[in-house]
Enzyme design. Structure first.
Site, PDB file in Angstrom:
ATOM      1  N   ASP A  64     -12.539 -21.558 -23.258  1.00  0.00           N
ATOM      2  CA  ASP A  64     -12.567 -21.337 -24.699  1.00  0.00           C
ATOM      3  C   ASP A  64     -13.646 -20.347 -25.129  1.00  0.00           C
ATOM      4  O   ASP A  64     -13.425 -19.508 -25.989  1.00  0.00           O
ATOM      5  CB  ASP A  64     -12.748 -22.664 -25.438  1.00  0.00           C
ATOM      6  CG  ASP A  64     -11.596 -23.621 -25.163  1.00  0.00           C
ATOM      7  OD1 ASP A  64     -10.449 -23.145 -25.114  1.00  0.00           O
ATOM      8  OD2 ASP A  64     -11.847 -24.821 -24.989  1.00  0.00           O
ATOM      9  N   ASP A  99     -12.591 -19.020 -31.596  1.00  0.00           N
ATOM     10  CA  ASP A  99     -11.347 -19.446 -30.976  1.00  0.00           C
ATOM     11  C   ASP A  99     -11.047 -20.839 -31.497  1.00  0.00           C
ATOM     12  O   ASP A  99     -11.913 -21.707 -31.480  1.00  0.00           O
ATOM     13  CB  ASP A  99     -11.486 -19.468 -29.455  1.00  0.00           C
ATOM     14  CG  ASP A  99     -10.187 -19.877 -28.777  1.00  0.00           C
ATOM     15  OD1 ASP A  99      -9.130 -19.347 -29.158  1.00  0.00           O
ATOM     16  OD2 ASP A  99     -10.227 -20.727 -27.877  1.00  0.00           O
ATOM     17  N   GLU A 113      -8.087 -15.337 -34.562  1.00  0.00           N
ATOM     18  CA  GLU A 113      -6.735 -14.976 -34.140  1.00  0.00           C
ATOM     19  C   GLU A 113      -5.755 -15.708 -35.037  1.00  0.00           C
ATOM     20  O   GLU A 113      -5.893 -16.910 -35.247  1.00  0.00           O
ATOM     21  CB  GLU A 113      -6.505 -15.481 -32.717  1.00  0.00           C
ATOM     22  CG  GLU A 113      -6.676 -14.448 -31.647  1.00  0.00           C
ATOM     23  CD  GLU A 113      -6.381 -15.051 -30.288  1.00  0.00           C
ATOM     24  OE1 GLU A 113      -5.817 -14.343 -29.464  1.00  0.00           O
ATOM     25  OE2 GLU A 113      -6.722 -16.215 -30.053  1.00  0.00           O
TER      26      GLU A 113
END
Ligand SMILES: [Zn+2]
Length: 402
Positions: A353, A187, A271
């Protein structure tokens, strides 16, 4: 496989003069092509392309009296300017970059050469139309066949050449079987540049922070200088150097982090859509472009390709921050200031997170499996499929429809 080496070059006075004219020609082609493209879209709603419109137009221009002087420059370099514009528009349409801008002679200049007259030696390079050999510091042994040379001049006044080689070797094939323990979800945040699904957090490094605050100070100084003054020109050069220091610090850091991620894992999941959406938020945009996630992802991509590892990009939106990675329950809207939370479904306490990174890992594993990779579970501590299924069920219609 292709390999790029960037080397510093030291053109002499005569070569510098030729290079500067060549940069000017490339810049002119870019700027004209951009102006024509913009105009045609505005007036007729047409989207011109390099292949069908702009490159043929360049040929016509060279036959005209006004632009006949373009003939003295490497034709490939001029054509490449049209192709680069295509690319810039594509990046813009796909949300990776902002709208293409006109190039100024103060910014970075470049020209691309790929015809037979390019060559590289121990201490020199040659490119078409530039007389003699250009002195170069080739710090690494070139491997393979030289495919292209891109020359650049940085705003600091330094010249570089990016040498692209094709080594003729096939890229190693990624393994068909990737155990879950060899998959990492990453992330990318602001407080921490990268948070891995195993809980490891990588903060913004100090040397990068220092370079950034130095740059901001220099920029302020520049803005106070009188326009057109010699002091302004000096301050501009100082800012350009500070920019280079930030870029170097960031690159160095990204290389280390991407190398570790690829070395330690068989598959890295990131992502990409989140970056795009967040950059639309103007307040965050600055911090995000500073974080340089795009650069990190592209470094992971080529390192993975070279070592037979996988990079999985999640390009569809999923509520990775607010889905419980233990039971799949989706929490209510959560502002960015919420750093940790307890799941209403199962009571597990999450670090925002790390939870997101675990969800990213789960989604990535799902994508790997969908693509035919066998991802056996091991350790058995988590129920990996749960959260993923829930993330899909919770209103991500786009993901289901596609
Ligand atoms: Zn839960």
């Amino acid at each position: 496989m292709r390999r790029a080496i960037r080397v510093r070059i030291y053109p002499d006075a005569e070569q510098t003069a030729v290079l500067e004219r060549q940069f000017g020609a490339v810049r002119l082609v870019w700027n004209k092509a951009l102006a024509i493209r913009k105009h045609r879209y505005k007036v007729r709603g047409e989207r011109l392309t390099a292949k069908h419109d702009l490159k043929p137009l360049l040929k016509v221009a060279k036959r005209s009296r006004k632009y006949a002087w373009l003939k003295q420059f490497d034709a490939m370099a001029l054509q490449q300017a049209c192709l680069n514009l295509d690319r810039a528009f594509q990046n813009f349409f796909e949300g990776r970059a902002r709208y293409p801008r006109f190039k100024s002679k103060r910014g970075t200049q470049s020209s691309y050469h790929c015809t037979g007259k390019i060559a590289v030696g121990d201490t020199w390079i040659t490119v078409p139309k530039v007389p003699g050999r250009i002195e170069a510091v080739v710090h690494r042994d070139p491997v393979g066949k030289l495919k292209s040379i891109t020359l650049t001049r940085e705003p600091t006044g330094k010249y570089y050449a990016a040498l692209l080689f094709e080594d003729g070797a096939e890229a190693p094939q990624p393994a068909d079987v990737v155990p879950e323990s060899a998959v990492v979800g990453v992330d990318m945040g602001l407080a921490h540049l990268a948070i891995e699904s195993d809980g490891r957090k990588t903060p913004n490094p100090h040397h990068l922070k220092r370079a950034q605050s130095n740059l901001r100070r220099k920029q302020k100084e520049l803005s106070r200088k009188k326009r057109g003054s010699r002091n302004r020109a000096k301050a501009r050069l100082t800012v350009a150097r500070a920019h280079v220091r930030v870029a170097n610090a960031r690159n160095d850091f990204q290389h280390k982090l991407s190398k570790r991620l690829v070395d330690e894992n068989q598959a890295v999941i990131v992502e990409t859509l989140a970056v795009k959406n967040m950059v639309r938020n103007r307040r965050l945009a600055r911090a995000i472009s500073d974080a340089g996630w795009h650069g990190l992802i592209s470094k992971i991509a080529y390192k993975a390709e070279r070592s037979g590892k996988r990079l999985v990009k999640l390009d569809r939106w999923a509520p990775t921050s607010k889905t419980c990675s233990a039971c799949g329950e989706v929490a209510e809207a959560m502002s960015l200031s919420v750093r940790d939370w307890a799941c209403a479904g199962c009571g597990v306490h999450h670090d925002r997170d790390i939870n997101a990174a675990v969800n990213i890992k789960h989604l990535g594993i799902q994508k790997l499996r969908a693509g035919g990779t066998h991802v056996p579970a091991c350790g058995g501590l988590r129920k990996p499929t749960h959260a993923v299924a829930a993330a899909d069920e919770t209103g991500n219609k786009a993901a289901r429809a596609a």
